[in-house]
Design a protein around this motif. Structure first.
Motif, PDB file in Angstrom:
ATOM      1  N   ILE A 495      22.859   0.995  56.331  1.00 26.33           N
ATOM      2  CA  ILE A 495      22.279   2.310  56.624  1.00 26.33           C
ATOM      3  C   ILE A 495      21.481   2.210  57.914  1.00 26.33           C
ATOM      4  O   ILE A 495      20.765   1.239  58.148  1.00 26.33           O
ATOM      5  CB  ILE A 495      21.344   2.752  55.468  1.00 26.33           C
ATOM      6  N   LYS A 496      21.605   3.230  58.754  1.00 29.23           N
ATOM      7  CA  LYS A 496      20.855   3.238  60.010  1.00 29.23           C
ATOM      8  C   LYS A 496      19.352   3.380  59.731  1.00 29.23           C
ATOM      9  O   LYS A 496      18.936   4.093  58.824  1.00 29.23           O
ATOM     10  CB  LYS A 496      21.323   4.399  60.880  1.00 29.23           C
ATOM     11  N   SER A 661      17.863  16.567  47.407  1.00 29.67           N
ATOM     12  CA  SER A 661      18.782  17.118  48.419  1.00 29.67           C
ATOM     13  C   SER A 661      18.698  16.316  49.718  1.00 29.67           C
ATOM     14  O   SER A 661      19.716  16.036  50.359  1.00 29.67           O
ATOM     15  CB  SER A 661      18.447  18.581  48.688  1.00 29.67           C
ATOM     16  N   THR A 662      17.471  15.931  50.098  1.00 25.80           N
ATOM     17  CA  THR A 662      17.286  15.122  51.314  1.00 25.80           C
ATOM     18  C   THR A 662      17.945  13.767  51.167  1.00 25.80           C
ATOM     19  O   THR A 662      18.617  13.274  52.079  1.00 25.80           O
ATOM     20  CB  THR A 662      15.785  14.961  51.613  1.00 25.80           C
ATOM     21  N   ILE A 668      25.078  11.063  52.776  1.00 22.64           N
ATOM     22  CA  ILE A 668      26.289  11.617  53.405  1.00 22.64           C
ATOM     23  C   ILE A 668      26.346  11.237  54.878  1.00 22.64           C
ATOM     24  O   ILE A 668      27.414  10.915  55.424  1.00 22.64           O
ATOM     25  CB  ILE A 668      26.319  13.150  53.232  1.00 22.64           C
ATOM     26  N   ASP A 669      25.168  11.258  55.527  1.00 22.76           N
ATOM     27  CA  ASP A 669      25.116  10.968  56.967  1.00 22.76           C
ATOM     28  C   ASP A 669      25.403   9.501  57.285  1.00 22.76           C
ATOM     29  O   ASP A 669      25.632   9.154  58.451  1.00 22.76           O
ATOM     30  CB  ASP A 669      23.736  11.338  57.523  1.00 22.76           C
ATOM     31  N   ASN A 670      25.347   8.643  56.271  1.00 23.86           N
ATOM     32  CA  ASN A 670      25.635   7.223  56.452  1.00 23.86           C
ATOM     33  C   ASN A 670      26.857   6.859  55.608  1.00 23.86           C
ATOM     34  O   ASN A 670      26.719   6.559  54.418  1.00 23.86           O
ATOM     35  CB  ASN A 670      24.432   6.376  56.042  1.00 23.86           C
ATOM     36  N   TRP A 675      23.747   7.110  46.476  1.00 23.14           N
ATOM     37  CA  TRP A 675      22.355   7.323  46.093  1.00 23.14           C
ATOM     38  C   TRP A 675      22.251   7.439  44.582  1.00 23.14           C
ATOM     39  O   TRP A 675      23.216   7.734  43.887  1.00 23.14           O
ATOM     40  CB  TRP A 675      21.794   8.580  46.767  1.00 23.14           C
ATOM     41  N   LEU A 676      21.053   7.172  44.092  1.00 23.25           N
ATOM     42  CA  LEU A 676      20.838   7.199  42.654  1.00 23.25           C
ATOM     43  C   LEU A 676      19.411   7.656  42.375  1.00 23.25           C
ATOM     44  O   LEU A 676      18.472   7.258  43.067  1.00 23.25           O
ATOM     45  CB  LEU A 676      21.053   5.804  42.057  1.00 23.25           C
ATOM     46  N   SER A 677      19.267   8.537  41.375  1.00 22.89           N
ATOM     47  CA  SER A 677      17.950   8.999  40.946  1.00 22.89           C
ATOM     48  C   SER A 677      17.530   8.246  39.693  1.00 22.89           C
ATOM     49  O   SER A 677      18.329   8.053  38.772  1.00 22.89           O
ATOM     50  CB  SER A 677      17.991  10.505  40.659  1.00 22.89           C
TER      51      SER A 677
END
Length: 822
Positions: A495-496, A661-662, A668-670, A675-677
């Motif tokens: 990830i960036k 959402s963030t 998505i951008d990477n 992701w996980l909650s």
């Protein structure tokens, strides 16, 4: 002796208030020791129920057994709840980091795992072609489920050790049931589905057709030697043995594993001793204070008895007989109050929480589970009564000694001790009431110290219990495996770093931590991808270089100093997690604190050894040497800078929709990220601790009530014995307002001094209690809220206890106050 008993009865009847106050103090101490004995046993059982619900009702699992070994194990005496687990395979759920392990349905085995035994819709599978999957896992798989749907799965079966490659295959199942969602699996990255019996035999080749067997040992004495003996008889290797460390630690069983902390039962016992001693000291001080004041008031009577020939041992008998008679009345009442209080607290705890959390069908069933060892509570009951009796006698002894040693001449003269006055410098008095209150405290230092100590003990117990209650949570062991409320992972391209700033722009983000991660096999090391001078003992062990941020570093190494942090940032220091020993035939690599190691021409000193694993969510921890360094040093050692995981911590955990959402957008951008909650995971773990917490708070509130009664008892006694003094002050012109101010200031002094020292002692004792429960000694954050609450409460109670008797005394005439004989 008969005449002395008659004298004791007369004194008890004559001094009704003193008798009442002593009886109340003994009742309180007996009730508290009884509640301690009952509640500690109940809390321990609740902790065990929580451990069972989190990680299974099993002690040990033997993996990769064949049919002959399984039958042999079932026939071994002294084990129970033998559950056979056959696993067709494991499937990685795309873009989630979660793996789903499929296991055959076995009645005993399913009952051993509460989180797998709850069917929301449909039923458990009964034939090889059927499967049951939990609701949220189906959503992760992108399936909108309905009973009877056909679900294709791509599974992989492998052995624990050996050179055999994994066996990959595809098969289709009919969904027979939808299970309740188990979010606890998110922590380890593994969730479970249940297939029908016979699935393994139908799908797997013989060389992969093995089973795991869960079981309990009926008698935990010599537990490890029994397991070793069974493993030898069955031909089971060390790497095939898995211990249920959460359950065994809660039981206090030493099983010799890497997570073994045989201190669950011991910690609870030590805590009981701490609390018991504090409470008994508090009650004992009250008894001592009352008796001492009572004897001082009757000093002329004791002088007359000595003048007419009474021996010191006879005066001893009078005082001791008095306390024994009062104990005979108070201890049975206190024991009954304690039993009723413990049962009331437990009933409240078991009725407020869903009993299914603890494998129970109803609150009554849960209450039965908790009290299944109730036959053992009779011993604490007798022990509590005995301890209260001993402490009451010990509290009475100093007064008895004082009565026996007093000189008849001094006693009859009415001056029990010489009065010494110090010459002090003159100074301006801004408040006469406050000045008189302070003089009152200094005038009788013994009484002042005893009163402050009584308050001190109550505050100490309150602060210590409040600070320690979180240590009763078994799920803390699981919480250590997860970081934050959300995680974003990418073990491929990474990830960036710009993603961190994007996350921090969300107002609900408290902080962000990250992990950089590179793993090298020994073959890669030989090929020169990385150079190191670590001498590996086991060829299967890997080298992992892990980079973390400053906050994560401080969490991993809480004792870090500013100089050490600077050395980490400059690349001089590292933290090491050593590999696990999985084979008795090969020696595992062990690095120690202070060792020097070299990686890619950089020399690193081992500053600390950690037991915590740092891994990427969903990938699990791979056995090997973890070299944990600061963020920028990782870049220099590996030539990489991509983040492999970001952990996001929320400010407001009750509203996570916008933050989710963030997090989703960053993922998505990477490309390649997931992701996980952990919000539902936290909810399940919190729910598993709810009843223990309610019970603990009931216990804390009961202790607080006892402390408040002790404060009232002590303060009331002090004021009541000074009626003559108050009458003299009123006679020389002190009005009621000033009188109130003097005693309110005195009560405030008592409360403030006790609060200061009690808070410090409570914090120190909470550290010792935590050490006893966890086996690790270390500083923790100061419990500001419990300290403020306990201090405010004690001062308030002290002031109230001062006002109540003053109202009664104020109603007396001045002449009556001066002449009264208490």
């Amino acid at each position: 002796m008969r005449s002395y008993l008659s004298l004791v009865f007369k004194e008890i009847r004559k001094q009704k208030l003193t008798t009442f106050l002593i009886v109340v103090a003994i009742i309180m101490s007996t009730a508290m020791t009884t509640v301690i004995g009952q509640s500690i046993g109940i809390m321990k059982n609740l902790m065990l129920e929580q451990a069972r619900s989190l990680n299974g009702d099993r002690y040990v699992t033997f993996h990769e057994l064949d049919e002959q070994q399984i039958e042999h194990l079932k026939n071994i005496d002294g084990i129970s709840q033998v559950g056979v687990v056959k696993t067709p395979g494991v499937m990685n759920i795309k873009d989630t980091g979660i793996s789903m392990i499929v296991r055959e349905h076995d009645t005993v085995s399913i009952k051993n795992y509460p989180n797998l035994s709850k069917v929301k819709r449909g039923r458990f599978p009964e034939t090889p072609g059927e499967i049951a999957i939990d609701e949220n896992t189906l959503k992760l798989m992108g399936i909108n489920p309905d009973i009877g749907d056909k679900i294709p799965l791509d599974l992989s079966a492998s052995l624990l050790k050996g050179t055999e490659p994994p066996f990959n295959f595809s098969s289709e199942y009919t969904l027979s049931g939808i299970l309740e969602s188990d979010y606890l699996g998110y922590v380890s990255g593994i969730v479970t589905a249940i297939a029908g019996p016979g699935t393994v035999n139908n799908l797997l080749p013989a060389k992969y057709n093995f089973a795991s067997v869960d079981f309990r040992v009926d008698n935990l004495r010599d537990f490890q030697s029994k397991i070793n003996s069974m493993a030898t008889d069955l031909g089971v290797k060390e790497h095939q043995i898995q211990y249920n460390w959460i359950y065994l630690n809660a039981l206090g069983v030493d099983y010799g594993g890497t997570d073994s902390e045989a201190d669950g039962a011991t910690g609870i016992a030590v805590i009981a001793v701490f609390i018991g001693i504090l409470v008994l000291l508090a009650a004992g001080l009250v008894i001592y204070n009352i008796l001492k004041i009572s004897i001082v008031k009757k000093i002329k009577e004791y002088g007359i008895l000595k003048a007419i020939g009474a021996e010191p041992n006879q005066l001893y008998k009078i005082v001791i007989a008095q306390i024994l008679l009062l104990c005979a009345i108070a201890i049975p009442i206190g024991a009954a109050v304690g039993v009723l209080s413990a049962n009331t607290i437990t009933s409240a705890a078991t009725s407020m929480i869903n009993p299914e959390v603890f494998l129970a069908n109803s609150s009554e069933h849960l209450s039965g589970l908790i009290h299944e060892n109730a036959k053992g509570y009779f011993v604490p009951l007798l022990l509590g009564a005995g301890i209260s009796l001993v402490f009451s006698l010990l509290a009475a002894l100093p007064s008895a000694v004082y009565a026996a040693k007093v000189s008849p001449k001094i006693a009859l003269s009415g001056v029990p001790q010489a009065i010494k006055r110090k010459i002090s410098k003159s100074r301006k008095i801004t408040s006469i009431e406050r000045h008189l209150a302070w003089l009152n405290l200094k005038r009788n230092r013994g009484r002042t110290i005893i009163t402050i100590l009584s308050l001190f003990m109550s505050i100490t117990v309150f602060v210590a219990l409040n600070s320690f209650s979180s240590n009763l949570d078994i799920s803390n062991a699981i919480k250590e495996f997860k970081m934050g409320d959300f995680s974003i992972s990418n073990e491929t391209v990474g990830i960036k770093k710009e993603a961190i700033q994007e996350l921090l722009q969300n107002n609900n983000v408290e902080r962000v931590s990250f992990v950089k991660y590179s793993m090298y096999t020994q073959k890669q090391i030989e090929q020169g991808e990385v150079t190191t001078d670590i001498s590996y003992g086991n060829p299967s062990e890997t080298l992992k270089i892990i980079g973390i941020d400053e906050q994560y570093l401080k969490e991993l190494y809480p004792d870090i100093t500013a100089n050490q942090l600077a050395d980490f940032k400059s690349g001089k220091l590292a933290i090491i997690k050593n590999p696990m020993s999985i084979s008795s035939e090969l020696k595992s690599t062990i690095l120690n604190q202070g060792d020097i190691l070299r990686i890619n021409d950089r020399e690193l000193k081992v500053q600390a050894i950690t037991g915590k694993s740092v891994s990427i969510q969903g990938t699990g921890w791979v056995n090997g040497v973890d070299v944990i360094v600061y963020d920028s040093i990782y870049d220099e050692l590996t030539g990489k800078n991509a983040l492999k995981q970001i952990n996001v911590y929320a400010k407001d955990k009750s509203n996570l929709e916008d933050l989710q959402s963030t997090v989703e957008q960053v993922s998505i951008d990477n490309p390649g990220s997931r992701w996980l909650s952990y919000s539902e995971t936290d909810r399940q773990m919190q729910e598993s601790f709810s009843q223990t917490k309610i019970l603990a708070w009931g216990f804390i509130l009961f202790v607080t009530l006892i402390g408040a009664l002790n404060i009232i008892n002590t303060t009331y006694t002090n004021i009541h014995t000074r009626i003559n003094e108050i009458g003299m002050q009123r006679a020389i012109g002190m009005d009621n307002k000033s009188l109130y101010k003097v005693f309110l200031w005195e009560g405030a002094y008592y409360g403030i001094l006790a609060a200061i020292f009690g808070s410090m002692a409570g914090y120190i004792i909470s550290l010792f209690m935590s050490s006893a429960a966890t086996g690790q000694m270390g500083l923790s954050s100061v419990p500001i809220i419990p300290i403020l609450a306990g201090s405010t409460f004690s001062v308030a109670v002290c002031l109230v206890a001062t006002v109540i008797p003053l109202r009664k005394i104020r109603a007396m005439s001045i002449v009556e106050s001066i002449d009264i004989i208490s």
